[in-house]
Design an enzyme around this catalytic site. Structure first.
Site, PDB file in Angstrom:
ATOM      1  CG  ASP A   1      -2.038  -0.740   1.108  1.00  0.00           C
ATOM      2  OD1 ASP A   1      -2.319  -1.233   0.203  1.00  0.00           O
ATOM      3  OD2 ASP A   1      -2.767  -1.152   2.280  1.00  0.00           O
TER       4      ASP A   1
ATOM      5  NE  ARG B   1      -1.987   2.824  13.636  1.00  0.00           N
ATOM      6  CZ  ARG B   1      -1.150   1.531  13.217  1.00  0.00           C
ATOM      7  NH1 ARG B   1       0.262   1.634  13.519  1.00  0.00           N
ATOM      8  NH2 ARG B   1      -1.608   0.574  12.540  1.00  0.00           N
TER       9      ARG B   1
ATOM     10  CG  ASP C   1      -4.983   1.899  12.479  1.00  0.00           C
ATOM     11  OD1 ASP C   1      -4.681   2.327  13.803  1.00  0.00           O
ATOM     12  OD2 ASP C   1      -4.622   0.894  12.109  1.00  0.00           O
TER      13      ASP C   1
ATOM     14  CB  SER D   1      -5.453  -6.372   7.558  1.00  0.00           C
ATOM     15  OG  SER D   1      -4.852  -5.348   8.149  1.00  0.00           O
TER      16      SER D   1
HETATM   17  N1  ARG Z   1      -8.994  -3.199  15.107  1.00  0.00           N
HETATM   18  C1  ARG Z   1      -7.591  -2.624  15.503  1.00  0.00           C
HETATM   19  C2  ARG Z   1      -7.545  -1.236  16.153  1.00  0.00           C
HETATM   20  O1  ARG Z   1      -8.480  -0.679  15.474  1.00  0.00           O
HETATM   21  C3  ARG Z   1      -6.777  -2.892  14.023  1.00  0.00           C
HETATM   22  C4  ARG Z   1      -5.200  -2.043  14.157  1.00  0.00           C
HETATM   23  C5  ARG Z   1      -4.655  -2.254  12.802  1.00  0.00           C
HETATM   24  N2  ARG Z   1      -4.406  -3.666  12.582  1.00  0.00           N
HETATM   25  C6  ARG Z   1      -4.288  -4.330  11.433  1.00  0.00           C
HETATM   26  N3  ARG Z   1      -4.426  -5.437  11.385  1.00  0.00           N
HETATM   27  N4  ARG Z   1      -4.498  -3.567  10.423  1.00  0.00           N
HETATM   28  O2  ARG Z   1      -6.868  -1.095  16.842  1.00  0.00           O
END
Ligand code: ARG
Length: 394
Positions: free
Chosen positions: A12, A92, A121, A173
């Site tokens: 990506d 993040r 995210d 993912s």
């Molecule tokens: N549901 C998780 C969160 O919101 C996923 C975080 C990112 N993980 C991922 N496998 N893309 O914190």
């Protein structure tokens, strides 16, 4: 125009480098945070350059991440919806902080990230970036572009000579850092089907874990774990050592049907072996060193703290106020807990705190040494019952 892109080295964001460059006629600086993910970052710089980045910056943020983000979450006992130890959401705001710093240092007025529109995210990046610098523009190429499938991204990459490395095709993912791994999508979206065993990334299945338990002592100083089995270690070494020990024993797996910020429910699985052991050990030590009122009140704030982290409200006054509260209490969280790791569970065997223990055997036991005033206990029970009395009983 200059854009600083949060670059992971994956498909990506590699495609995003080129796409941003072409679409906005911009210089793209790829910023790659090393948070202890398993992917090989050494070739990431090469890939970003092949995609057209004018500069690539790789920074090791693991210590900072553990000290400033994971430790406060541990102190808070934060687990979203009671289960999720928040490895991704904690990272993040730190990435956002660094993006802002790099943008300022390189005179960029725009930053970009590779999160999708459906996920949490993109909300977390956006809220953190806005809180830090509302003047910066925030772009999310994966939300804007037409490349809706992995196949179309691959075709784009081939067409433009972008090296996407040996990015392995996984139906999931996955996001990993030193505090934990999260897995979503693919088969996991069929919530009527049990989680396929291949979906777990770093832990052994509890049923395949060794028959012999492992015992380890965790020493805390003012709430921070500082030694394992009496051996002092840096936080990073300690977390990595515990990750190794606990993942072998199948510890730290969680499956959750979670309530996303963007409104819908999704299923995710999470593996946080070290964090799970540290949460259990710290909670156990807290039950020794905190009086009842403090203990209960502190625990009532854990879910609230988790919500703030999950919602992307790291840079909020409430989060820093809760940190101040937890810091104030943490000086008592000094002592040692011995835990046993066995087939997916972590059990606390013993706990001690030389300076702050509130356990008094002379009050608790029924031996000769008992100093508890039994008649006072009876008087107390009498008074305690008074608010419940009504004329004729129930
Ligand atoms: N549901 C998780 C969160 O919101 C996923 C975080 C990112 N993980 C991922 N496998 N893309 O914190």
């Amino acid at each position: 125009m200059r854009i600083v892109l949060a670059y992971s080295g994956g498909l990506d964001t590699s495609v995003a480098v080129h796409w941003l460059k072409e679409t906005y006629k911009a210089d793209v600086i790829a910023y790659c945070a090393n948070l202890g993910q398993v992917e090989d970052l050494s070739s990431a710089a090469y890939r970003a350059t092949s995609a057209g980045a004018v500069d690539v910056i790789v920074e090791n943020l693991q210590d900072d991440f553990l000290q400033r983000f994971a430790m406060p979450a541990l102190a808070a006992g934060a687990a979203y919806e009671g289960k999720y130890l928040l490895a991704a959401p904690l990272s993040r705001p730190l990435i956002a902080e660094r993006l802002v710093a790099v943008a300022r240092a390189s005179d960029a007025d725009t930053v970009a990230h590779g999160a999708t529109g459906k996920g949490n995210d993109q909300v977390r990046f956006y809220t953190s970036l806005r809180a830090l610098d509302p003047k910066l523009s925030v772009l999310a190429p994966v939300i804007e572009w037409e490349l809706t499938t992995r196949g179309s991204e691959m075709t784009y990459a081939q067409k433009h000579g972008i090296d996407v490395g040996v990015s392995k095709t996984t139906p999931y993912s996955i996001d990993t850092n030193i505090w934990g791994t999260s897995v979503e999508c693919g088969e996991l979206d069929k919530i009527g089907t049990p989680v396929p065993s291949a979906a777990w990334q770093i832990t052994t299945a509890p049923e395949n874990a060794p028959e012999r338990a492992t015992r380890v002592s965790v020493q805390f100083e003012e709430g921070i774990p500082i030694a394992l089995d009496d051996e002092p270690m840096s936080l990073k070494d300690l977390v990595n050592t515990l990750t190794g020990l606990a993942s072998v024993h199948g510890i730290g797996r969680t499956e959750i049907l979670e309530s996303r910020i963007v409104g819908f429910k999704s299923r995710g699985i999470y593996e946080s072996p070290a964090a799970t052991v540290l949460y259990a050990a710290r909670a156990d030590l807290e039950s020794l060193v905190f009086d009842r009122e403090t203990l209960h009140h502190k625990r009532s704030l854990a879910e609230r703290y988790a919500e703030l982290v999950y919602y992307g409200y790291w840079f909020s006054d409430l989060r820093s106020a809760l940190d101040a509260y937890n810091r104030h209490l943490s000086h008592r969280v000094t002592g040692t807990v011995v835990v046993e790791l066995y087939k997916g569970t972590v059990r606390c065997l013993t706990r001690e705190s030389e300076r702050f223990s509130r356990y008094d055997p002379a009050l608790a036991d029924y031996e000769e040494s008992d100093t508890f005033h039994h008649a006072a206990g009876a008087g107390f029970a009498y008074c305690w019952s008074l608010p419940l009395l009504s004329q004729g009983g129930q």
